[in-house]
Design a protein around this motif. Structure first.
Motif, mmCIF file in Angstrom:
data_model
loop_
_atom_site.group_PDB
_atom_site.id
_atom_site.type_symbol
_atom_site.label_atom_id
_atom_site.label_comp_id
_atom_site.label_asym_id
_atom_site.label_seq_id
_atom_site.Cartn_x
_atom_site.Cartn_y
_atom_site.Cartn_z
ATOM 1 N N TYR A 1 -27.734 43.702 1.356
ATOM 2 C CA TYR A 1 -26.927 42.569 0.881
ATOM 3 C C TYR A 1 -27.711 41.263 1.017
ATOM 4 O O TYR A 1 -27.682 40.414 0.125
ATOM 5 C CB TYR A 1 -25.615 42.466 1.658
ATOM 6 C CG TYR A 1 -24.779 41.280 1.218
ATOM 7 C CD1 TYR A 1 -24.011 41.340 0.061
ATOM 8 C CD2 TYR A 1 -24.800 40.086 1.939
ATOM 9 C CE1 TYR A 1 -23.273 40.248 -0.371
ATOM 10 C CE2 TYR A 1 -24.060 38.983 1.517
ATOM 11 C CZ TYR A 1 -23.304 39.075 0.361
ATOM 12 O OH TYR A 1 -22.591 37.983 -0.065
ATOM 13 N N ALA A 2 -28.397 41.098 2.139
ATOM 14 C CA ALA A 2 -29.150 39.870 2.372
ATOM 15 C C ALA A 2 -30.212 39.656 1.300
ATOM 16 O O ALA A 2 -30.527 38.514 0.934
ATOM 17 C CB ALA A 2 -29.797 39.913 3.755
ATOM 18 N N GLN A 3 -30.770 40.749 0.786
ATOM 19 C CA GLN A 3 -31.845 40.655 -0.206
ATOM 20 C C GLN A 3 -31.337 40.546 -1.637
ATOM 21 O O GLN A 3 -32.119 40.345 -2.565
ATOM 22 C CB GLN A 3 -32.756 41.881 -0.081
ATOM 23 C CG GLN A 3 -33.518 41.935 1.248
ATOM 24 C CD GLN A 3 -34.116 43.294 1.541
ATOM 25 O OE1 GLN A 3 -34.195 44.151 0.654
ATOM 26 N NE2 GLN A 3 -34.520 43.511 2.780
ATOM 27 N N LEU A 4 -30.019 40.656 -1.845
ATOM 28 C CA LEU A 4 -29.461 40.567 -3.195
ATOM 29 C C LEU A 4 -29.555 39.121 -3.690
ATOM 30 O O LEU A 4 -29.004 38.217 -3.063
ATOM 31 C CB LEU A 4 -28.002 41.027 -3.186
ATOM 32 C CG LEU A 4 -27.297 41.049 -4.552
ATOM 33 C CD1 LEU A 4 -27.858 42.162 -5.429
ATOM 34 C CD2 LEU A 4 -25.784 41.227 -4.362
ATOM 35 N N PRO A 5 -30.231 38.891 -4.813
ATOM 36 C CA PRO A 5 -30.408 37.508 -5.284
ATOM 37 C C PRO A 5 -29.096 36.845 -5.682
ATOM 38 O O PRO A 5 -28.854 35.685 -5.337
ATOM 39 C CB PRO A 5 -31.341 37.654 -6.495
ATOM 40 C CG PRO A 5 -31.950 39.015 -6.382
ATOM 41 C CD PRO A 5 -30.955 39.856 -5.650
ATOM 42 N N ASN A 6 -28.259 37.573 -6.417
ATOM 43 C CA ASN A 6 -27.018 36.990 -6.930
ATOM 44 C C ASN A 6 -25.830 37.517 -6.128
ATOM 45 O O ASN A 6 -25.324 38.603 -6.391
ATOM 46 C CB ASN A 6 -26.843 37.311 -8.412
ATOM 47 C CG ASN A 6 -25.670 36.558 -9.018
ATOM 48 O OD1 ASN A 6 -24.975 35.797 -8.345
ATOM 49 N ND2 ASN A 6 -25.430 36.770 -10.303
ATOM 50 N N LYS A 7 -25.384 36.733 -5.171
ATOM 51 C CA LYS A 7 -24.308 37.176 -4.282
ATOM 52 C C LYS A 7 -22.956 37.240 -4.992
ATOM 53 O O LYS A 7 -21.999 37.810 -4.468
ATOM 54 C CB LYS A 7 -24.203 36.233 -3.076
ATOM 55 C CG LYS A 7 -25.443 36.214 -2.184
ATOM 56 C CD LYS A 7 -25.651 37.528 -1.475
ATOM 57 C CE LYS A 7 -26.657 37.433 -0.340
ATOM 58 N NZ LYS A 7 -28.046 37.269 -0.787
ATOM 59 N N SER A 8 -22.852 36.664 -6.193
ATOM 60 C CA SER A 8 -21.573 36.695 -6.905
ATOM 61 C C SER A 8 -21.440 37.913 -7.810
ATOM 62 O O SER A 8 -20.477 38.040 -8.551
ATOM 63 C CB SER A 8 -21.383 35.416 -7.721
ATOM 64 O OG SER A 8 -22.416 35.276 -8.680
ATOM 65 N N ASP A 9 -22.415 38.821 -7.759
ATOM 66 C CA ASP A 9 -22.301 40.080 -8.499
ATOM 67 C C ASP A 9 -21.104 40.885 -7.997
ATOM 68 O O ASP A 9 -20.601 40.667 -6.893
ATOM 69 C CB ASP A 9 -23.569 40.925 -8.308
ATOM 70 C CG ASP A 9 -24.754 40.431 -9.120
ATOM 71 O OD1 ASP A 9 -24.529 39.637 -10.054
ATOM 72 O OD2 ASP A 9 -25.891 40.822 -8.813
ATOM 73 N N LYS A 10 -20.672 41.860 -8.807
ATOM 74 C CA LYS A 10 -19.688 42.829 -8.328
ATOM 75 C C LYS A 10 -20.407 43.770 -7.351
ATOM 76 O O LYS A 10 -21.465 44.314 -7.682
ATOM 77 C CB LYS A 10 -19.100 43.612 -9.499
ATOM 78 C CG LYS A 10 -18.171 42.774 -10.374
ATOM 79 C CD LYS A 10 -17.899 43.428 -11.719
ATOM 80 C CE LYS A 10 -17.205 44.753 -11.573
ATOM 81 N NZ LYS A 10 -16.908 45.351 -12.913
ATOM 82 N N ILE A 11 -19.855 43.932 -6.165
ATOM 83 C CA ILE A 11 -20.594 44.568 -5.071
ATOM 84 C C ILE A 11 -19.774 45.652 -4.394
ATOM 85 O O ILE A 11 -18.561 45.517 -4.213
ATOM 86 C CB ILE A 11 -21.007 43.499 -4.036
ATOM 87 C CG1 ILE A 11 -22.093 42.578 -4.628
ATOM 88 C CG2 ILE A 11 -21.503 44.131 -2.737
ATOM 89 C CD1 ILE A 11 -22.343 41.346 -3.793
ATOM 90 N N ILE A 12 -20.471 46.715 -3.997
ATOM 91 C CA ILE A 12 -19.928 47.724 -3.082
ATOM 92 C C ILE A 12 -20.911 47.815 -1.929
ATOM 93 O O ILE A 12 -22.054 48.253 -2.103
ATOM 94 C CB ILE A 12 -19.751 49.089 -3.767
ATOM 95 C CG1 ILE A 12 -18.740 48.975 -4.913
ATOM 96 C CG2 ILE A 12 -19.289 50.134 -2.749
ATOM 97 C CD1 ILE A 12 -18.577 50.239 -5.725
ATOM 98 N N LEU A 13 -20.501 47.380 -0.746
ATOM 99 C CA LEU A 13 -21.363 47.337 0.432
ATOM 100 C C LEU A 13 -20.967 48.448 1.396
ATOM 101 O O LEU A 13 -19.813 48.546 1.800
ATOM 102 C CB LEU A 13 -21.256 45.971 1.112
ATOM 103 C CG LEU A 13 -22.042 45.762 2.409
ATOM 104 C CD1 LEU A 13 -23.530 46.008 2.198
ATOM 105 C CD2 LEU A 13 -21.791 44.355 2.955
#
Length: 470
Positions: free
Chosen positions: A203-215
């Motif tokens: 998650y920390a390395q994801l550039p666009n934090k506003s993407d749809k995400i499943i963590l």
């Protein structure tokens, strides 16, 4: 004169109904699965005892200005399960035990408060410390006749189009309810636009934090749930990590607000195992997520609503078991959960076939404080020694089963003794019909100052946020 009377009326109205005209833009709905009032009370009492304080040390949410309590029965039973309990909290309607987001026949789907928020243009997040397809989180996005339809529940993430999901993993990502092989959920979710992230570093390395995400947990970590808080290491994914990520992602590039459901799912698991020390740490872990929500509230106090409750109580927990003196500080000597203690005893048995009673006694002492820091009764010592004889000498390995665990009998007996010495009693290994506590702060929170049914809670949230549950 008339203007003066009208002014006074409006002044009183605003004071009695402070949220009139306001609208909850940001909604935090936190559910401590299995967290009855005594689970909360025990945690506060224990914190005070270990810190040598006279009065209970309050959790974040017990200091909220509005407090109520809710009945939890389902449509089919006086004691609810998490399917019916989660559904009641999500949609505002009763259903029978085992059903997710539908009527008791399992044929009519209900709209949840999360869908109502999405329909109004809000971003939506559903996160938990157990699997994403478990009963309580599922109740907010899925509609299935059986809570064990894990694959079918997971697929509904696509149709929900919610923005953020978090938890340990999925229980059945490739197997249908009728045990047939099915296409993996992960490519299906990715095709629907979700970034499937494994671990907090991802998650920390994801550039666009506003993407749809499943963590989820990283590879090699438990699938069914995050580790118990008492067993976690700094590198492990925690509920607070997921909560922080969800708040960041839902708030980023968003002017319409969000709805975030956060479940502390393993409070329930610890209570099913009648493990008081682990229960305390799970409540504190849940409280860490409440703290993050409260920190957000302090930035936006006129736009935020936080509601904290439970789907049911688990275990019939009693604080005090005879004496007027409490000794819950004894529970602080327990260093690992019932599950890890079982593993440790199993490893001793496996790695040291000639393990003596002294070897086992030292292990129990190191992990629970029994014998070393807590003097136990002769009858308890005899019971543990007899269990050693049966298990290590006679090789008749016994287990103590609860809903989410099959523990080594010696581990279960050790924790039971520690609980009793620590002034704790349990009525059962299952759910009870005890009231669920309700705590609230923010826009519309004054609605929660009373006794209510669990189905009233999402309705009150809908009123505060001007959402439609119809």
């Amino acid at each position: 004169m008339k203007k003066h009377v009208l002014f006074l009326f409006l002044l009183v109205f605003v004071q009695v109904f402070p949220s009139f005209g306001q609208e909850a833009k940001y909604i935090f709905y936190l559910i401590g699965d299995g967290m009855g009032l005594n689970q909360v009370n025990l945690t506060e009492i224990h914190q005070a005892e270990v810190q040598h304080k006279d009065n209970p040390i309050p959790l974040v949410f017990t200091q909220f200005p509005h407090v109520g309590f809710a009945s939890t029965h389902s449509l089919s039973n006086g004691v609810t399960d998490s399917g019916a309990g989660g559904t009641a909290l999500a949609v505002g309607k009763k259903t029978k035990n085992g059903v997710i987001g539908m009527d008791s026949t399992g044929t009519v789907p209900y709209k949840s408060i999360a869908y109502a928020a999405k329909q109004k243009g809000k971003k939506v997040g559903i996160i938990t410390s157990v699997s994403i397809d478990h009963a309580t989180p599922a109740s907010f996005y899925a509609h299935q006749a059986d809570r064990d339809m894990y694959y079918e529940i997971g697929k509904e993430i696509v149709t929900s189009n919610f923005d953020f999901f978090g938890g340990s993993n999925f229980l059945k990502p490739e197997t249908t309810f009728d045990h047939k092989k099915a296409p993996s959920l992960f490519p299906i979710l990715e095709k629907a636009g979700y970034k499937v992230l494994k671990g907090k570093d991802a998650y920390a390395q994801l550039p666009n934090k506003s993407d749809k995400i499943i963590l989820m947990n990283s590879d090699g970590s438990p699938i069914d749930a995050l580790k118990y808080a008492i067993d976690q290491k700094p590198s492990d994914l925690k509920l607070a990590d997921i909560t922080s990520a969800a708040i960041t992602s839902l708030h980023k590039n968003n002017t319409n607000g969000f709805f975030l459901m956060i479940e502390g799912g393993k409070i329930d698991w610890a209570c099913h195992a009648n493990d008081a020390a682990t229960t305390i740490q799970e409540v504190l872990d849940f409280n860490n997520s409440v703290q993050l929500a409260y920190d957000f509230y302090k930035k936006f106090p006129n736009e935020t609503l936080i509601v904290v409750t439970a789907d049911h109580e688990t275990g019939g927990l009693g604080v005090g078991n005879g004496s007027s003196s409490l000794k819950t500080k004894f529970l602080s000597h327990q260093k690992i959960s019932h599950a890890e203690l079982s593993n440790a005893i199993g490893n001793l048995r496996k790695n040291n076939p000639n393990a003596t009673w002294g070897d086992l006694k030292n292990l129990i002492a190191a992990q629970t404080g029994l014998f070393s820091k807590i003097t136990i009764h002769e009858t308890d010592r005899s019971a543990l020694e007899a269990a050693y004889q049966k298990s290590f000498v006679d090789h008749q390995n016994e287990t103590a089963k609860s809903l989410y665990a099959s523990d080594d009998k010696i581990a279960a007996l050790s924790i039971s003794i520690l609980n009793r010495m620590g002034s704790i009693s349990w009525a059962s290994n299952n759910h009870s019909a005890a009231y669920a506590p309700v705590y609230a702060i923010g826009v519309g929170s004054e609605q929660f100052n009373q006794k209510m049914d669990n189905t009233d809670i999402p309705k009150k949230i809908a009123t505060a946020a001007k959402l439609s549950l119809d």
